[in-house]
Design a protein around this motif. Structure first.
Motif: not given
Length: 429
Positions: A141-147, A157-162, A183-191
């Motif tokens: 369920v990871q989003n395209k932006d990595g978060g 959102d920052a809280n859920s991604t964290a 999108g090939d984006r990671t959680p760090y990209d989203a944050l």
């Protein structure tokens, strides 16, 4: 403290006190008395667990483990049994024998409960299949932006991604290598997309926004506390090589902000340090506490986020900066309504004190560990042993437990995740 919930949930949020205990107005309670449902014997806390059962359970178990208490087996098993068939967790399942809900209702799967549960179960051990199933679900369920958003499909959102970053790290994953399938984006990209850089006002640089508002970022203390450790690749079940010696309030240090790059943003390696510098400055400005960002309560301290700020600063490697919020909390603990009985609030404080090198059995002349133990089933071992020696022997890397956030964070009757996603204003709005 997410994706929009029902009107009933939002109404409940308005009834939260500073300790985050959900309750009905006195008049309503008197006019419509109803017997309190019998709660599971393995659950921590006596308040209605509808919105935060899994979250507060996870936090309580992690805090006990951090200080050397061995939780009751039925408490750990209760948490594991809350998992849904697909690997996710909801805020609370009254009857684990019934299937979980679908869609965006109150019983739907959410990333916050799942992330917190994974961190606790991974740390405590013995539930490898449960943890693996949840990690698989989170990746799906990871989003395209990595978060991640609070519910699958919701905006990141920052809280859920964290919280999810903390879960991945606890489960042995490398968050920086968990990329979205599209999108090939990671959680760090989203944050990093939610962090204010050097083009922001001087007092807001390094802070995180909860999520963009009208394509703009607004500094949010709750989001910054949640995202700080995640930006460092850590979470609730993070470990540090050695717990530092506790610093006194008068010895509080400041965190120097790193330099931005040519595009006025912080490099990934500097993201956590920039957040720490922002928190350090905000705490100094407010004489030791972070103000509430809950609508209508901006002029009062937020004890929960203040404790989590101390936790985040210690986890990032700035225990000297954590001395200021811990000193304020020690002097003002009596103002934290419900901290004597709320397992989430107690767990936050236990973790913050412990991670900063202090003694959670003697904080403000209070045995926080004993209070936490009293909110749930009797632990297998209730008296903390020499945590430093025990953990050095038991942890794979000879390390101690320090904890995040996320949430969240700001744990309340409706759960840290929910409150955090509601807190979208600027740091004082």
């Amino acid at each position: 403290m997410f994706l929009r919930r029902s009107a009933a949930v939002l109404a409940g949020a308005a009834l939260l006190g500073s300790a985050g205990v959900l309750g009905a107005p006195a008049a309503l309670a008197e006019e419509s008395p109803s017997p309190k449902p019998k709660l599971p014997s393995g659950l921590y806390g006596s308040a209605d667990p509808q919105y935060d059962g899994v979250y507060r359970q996870s936090l309580a178990l992690l805090a006990q483990d951090a200080v050397g208490v061995v939780p009751a087996k039925k408490a750990v098993n209760w948490l594991a049994q809350q998992q849904c068939d697909g690997g996710s967790f909801t805020a609370y399942r009254p009857d684990p024998g019934e299937p979980c809900g679908s869609g965006s209702g109150e019983d739907a799967a959410d990333t916050n409960a799942t992330g917190a549960a994974v961190q606790a179960l991974a740390r405590l051990g013995g539930h490898g299949k449960t943890v693996a199933a949840s990690v698989t679900w989170l990746k799906s369920v990871q989003n395209k932006d990595g978060g991640w958003g609070y519910n699958p499909g919701g905006d990141s959102d920052a809280n859920s991604t964290a919280l999810v970053v903390g879960a991945l790290a606890a489960a042995g994953e490398k968050p920086g290598e968990v990329a979205s399938r599209t999108g090939d984006r990671t959680p760090y990209d989203a944050l990093r997309a939610l962090q204010l850089g050097c083009d922001a006002d001087a007092g807001e640089r390094g802070a995180f926004a909860y999520m963009p508002e009208k394509d703009e970022l607004a500094a949010n203390d709750a989001a910054t506390v949640a995202a700080a450790l995640a930006a460092d690749g850590s979470g609730f079940a993070s470990v540090a090589a050695d717990r530092p010696a506790a610093a006194e309030d008068g010895d509080a240090t400041e965190v120097a902000a790193p330099s931005c790059g040519e595009d006025d943003t912080y490099a990934q390696k500097d993201s956590a340090k920039a957040a720490a510098a922002y928190l350090s400055g905000a705490l100094k400005e407010n004489k030791g506490f972070l103000p509430s960002v809950t609508p209508g309560a901006q002029d009062q301290p937020d004890h929960g986020s203040t404790a989590l700020a101390a936790l985040a600063l210690s986890g990032i490697g700035e225990p000297g900066a954590a001395a200021r919020p811990l000193g304020w909390l020690e002097k003002n603990i009596k103002g934290w309504d419900g901290v004597t009985t709320n397992p989430a609030a107690l767990a936050q404080l236990v973790l913050a004190v412990h991670a900063s090198g202090g003694d959670a059995t003697d904080f403000a002349d209070t045995d926080l560990v004993k209070r936490l133990n009293a909110t749930g089933p009797e632990p297998e071992r209730s008296e903390p042993e020499n945590a430093g020696a025990d953990e050095a022997e038991e942890d794979d890397g000879g390390s101690n437990l320090v904890l995040w956030i996320v949430a969240a964070a700001l744990v309340a009757g409706i759960g840290m995740g929910l409150l955090m996603s509601m807190r979208k204003g600027g740091k004082n709005s």
